[in-house]
Design an enzyme around this catalytic site. Structure first.
Site, PDB file in Angstrom:
ATOM      1  N   ARG A  47     -28.176  67.631 -87.818  1.00 52.84           N
ATOM      2  CA  ARG A  47     -28.589  68.024 -86.477  1.00 52.84           C
ATOM      3  C   ARG A  47     -29.020  69.484 -86.513  1.00 52.84           C
ATOM      4  NH1 ARG A  47     -25.343  70.534 -83.058  1.00 52.84           N
ATOM      5  NH2 ARG A  47     -23.425  69.636 -83.903  1.00 52.84           N
TER       6      ARG A  47
ATOM      7  N   HIS B 183     -25.844  71.024 -80.333  1.00 52.19           N
ATOM      8  CA  HIS B 183     -25.419  69.703 -79.867  1.00 52.19           C
ATOM      9  C   HIS B 183     -26.053  69.375 -78.524  1.00 52.19           C
ATOM     10  CE1 HIS B 183     -22.696  66.811 -77.859  1.00 52.19           C
ATOM     11  NE2 HIS B 183     -22.727  66.235 -79.037  1.00 52.19           N
TER      12      HIS B 183
ATOM     13  N   TYR C 166     -20.085  77.875 -85.145  1.00 53.31           N
ATOM     14  CA  TYR C 166     -19.248  77.114 -86.068  1.00 53.31           C
ATOM     15  C   TYR C 166     -19.956  76.674 -87.351  1.00 53.31           C
ATOM     16  CZ  TYR C 166     -21.509  73.317 -83.369  1.00 53.31           C
ATOM     17  OH  TYR C 166     -22.415  72.497 -82.734  1.00 53.31           O
TER      18      TYR C 166
END
Length: 480
Positions: A368, A372, A381
């Site tokens: 990805r 998100h 992160y």
């Protein structure tokens, strides 16, 4: 004399030879020719691990030099029968016993291989097997991948401008969207998560329809009651997206069971992320599908991250593909950024699902690239250079473009014209959707009950009165 399961293979063989007189020259009438050793046969991997299999092999070798005696043959048949009875006739199939205590390893020595057709430079890997794609289909696949990429970019910008409330992109996963959709037919049912708008795009959902849903206007099929990107279309056999993780997976199995009962030549495909496999719905669905033998394709987008949770924190298994065989589901791991590999795998899975009435699990390894959602900052992160490497080196759109260009089906002029045209269409669709009226407040209370109960009618009346008393707290373009 009964044979003990703890007896070693060598002791068993010695016992058999002694009982049959093979250890005594006086009790044997074998000729020198009969005593010659049979040709050597390399043991299989199974024989190395299974002492019963080794015993069976030795018995077969000895059986080639039997006495020509009915009595001896009867002895052998009896012993063979005793060996084959060393199994547990358990519901679901016979299970062989073994004197060896051996735990099944929690991690294989080698990870499950990943099916691939195109290398990172867009060249077909030598001797690779894949479903041939015509020029027309290939160009449409690429055009839709570019359209999806452009649509994501424009809607993301619109959200950042405050024009829509929420959005989630499919950047880096365009091949999964378009290639899988191309391998299906319109009769196949789709149970998506929230990162498969490309499947709907391939089936003919227009850019204007996408915009209407994201803006929640009166032309939105969901009547403004869903968050943006929660698309649905009865016409295109695309079930409405649900925000709750993995709930669509068991629903897909139920729909597939219905297709089987109606003897339809179609299947169901359901999409979910690696995070969805941590939900109980996924496991219940796989087991149900395998037991009931239904035509459903479980398509997992393993992009390494369930929002901010890496797969290493979700499970210790070798990804998702190994979970299929545990439930009796045929499975395959595919390069999720390889358009031809995805197209071929889904096409084959569909054929097996329909012709054999069986579930198939596909794990697509991808990444990805985008956040998100617009509510997330993935740089908190994961390393920025990791994101950029996948964006530049492993981009599925660029890889597929190189392949169609090598076939002479695409050029720079086509690319420029396509991207300019799609962006212009997107901006126009947004302008139209933004100016359209909102659904009336009454739509909040419809489509649940045939005859609305009294408490629901009271809620509707109370809401309308509140909006009239406090108009400053509500959007002026919402009809009361």
């Amino acid at each position: 004399m009964a044979l003990c399961l703890r007896t070693s293979s060598r002791s068993i063989l010695y016992y058999l030879k002694s009982k049959m007189g093979l250890l005594s020259s006086s009790s044997s009438s074998l000729t020198h020719q009969h005593l010659q050793k049979p040709p050597f046969t390399a043991p299989t991997a199974q024989n190395v691990r299974d002492p019963f299999a080794n015993f069976s092999t030795k018995v077969n070798l000895l059986s080639t030099r039997r006495f020509q005696s009915t009595k001896v043959e009867e002895q052998w048949d009896s012993l063979n029968h005793a060996h084959h009875n060393q199994v547990l006739d358990f519901p679901g199939g016979k299970v062989a016993f073994t004197p060896e205590m051996r735990f099944i390893s929690e991690s294989p020595v080698e990870r499950v291989h990943c099916y691939r057709v195109l290398d990172d430079k867009g060249q077909v890997i030598m001797s690779s097997k894949f479903k041939q794609v015509s020029e027309e289909i290939a160009v449409k696949m690429y055009s839709d991948m570019v359209t999806l990429q452009t649509m994501d970019s424009v809607f993301y910008e619109a959200q950042r401008q405050g024009r829509i409330s929420f959005y989630a992109t499919a950047i880096g996963e365009e091949a999964i969207n378009i290639a899988s959709a191309a391998a299906l037919t319109i009769d196949d049912l789709v149970f998506p998560q929230y990162r498969e708008p490309g499947v709907l795009l391939w089936r003919g959902f227009s850019l204007q329809e996408f915009a209407n849903q994201c803006f929640g206007n009166k032309d939105d099929y969901g009547k403004g009651r869903q968050m943006p990107i929660h698309y649905g279309s009865h016409k295109h056999n695309y079930f409405t997206v649900a925000a709750t993780i993995a709930t669509q997976v068991p629903h897909a199995v139920g729909a597939a069971y219905s297709l089987k009962m109606d003897r339809k030549k179609a299947c169901v495909i359901t999409y979910f992320g690696d995070g969805g496999t941590s939900e109980g719905d996924f496991h219940a669905a796989l087991n149900f599908a395998a037991v009931m033998e239904v035509p459903v394709i479980f398509f997992c987008r393993n992009n390494g991250w369930a929002i901010s949770t890496p797969t290493s924190d979700q499970f210790r298994s070798d990804g998702v593909v190994v979970k299929g065989p545990a439930y009796g589901v045929r499975s395959i791991r595919v390069d999720g950024n390889d358009t031809l590999a995805i197209y071929t795998a889904v096409h084959a899975a569909r054929e097996m699902a329909i012709s054999e009435n069986r579930p198939i699990l596909i794990e697509a390894l991808t990444y990805r690239v985008g956040h998100h959602s617009t509510s997330d900052d993935s740089t908190k992160y994961r390393p920025v250079d990791e994101i950029e490497w996948w964006r530049s080196a492993r981009d599925p759109v660029a890889r597929f473009r190189k392949w169609i260009e090598s076939n002479g089906w695409w050029c720079s002029e086509d690319e420029s014209e396509l991207r300019t045209s799609v962006r212009k269409q997107m901006l126009h669709a947004i302008q139209v959707a933004e100016k359209a009226d909102k659904p009336p407040i009454a739509e909040l209370f419809t489509d649940v009950y045939n005859v609305p109960p009294s408490n629901l009618c009271e809620q509707e009346k109370f809401l309308k009165e509140t909006m009239k008393r406090h108009p400053q707290d509500y959007m002026p373009d919402v009809p009361v």
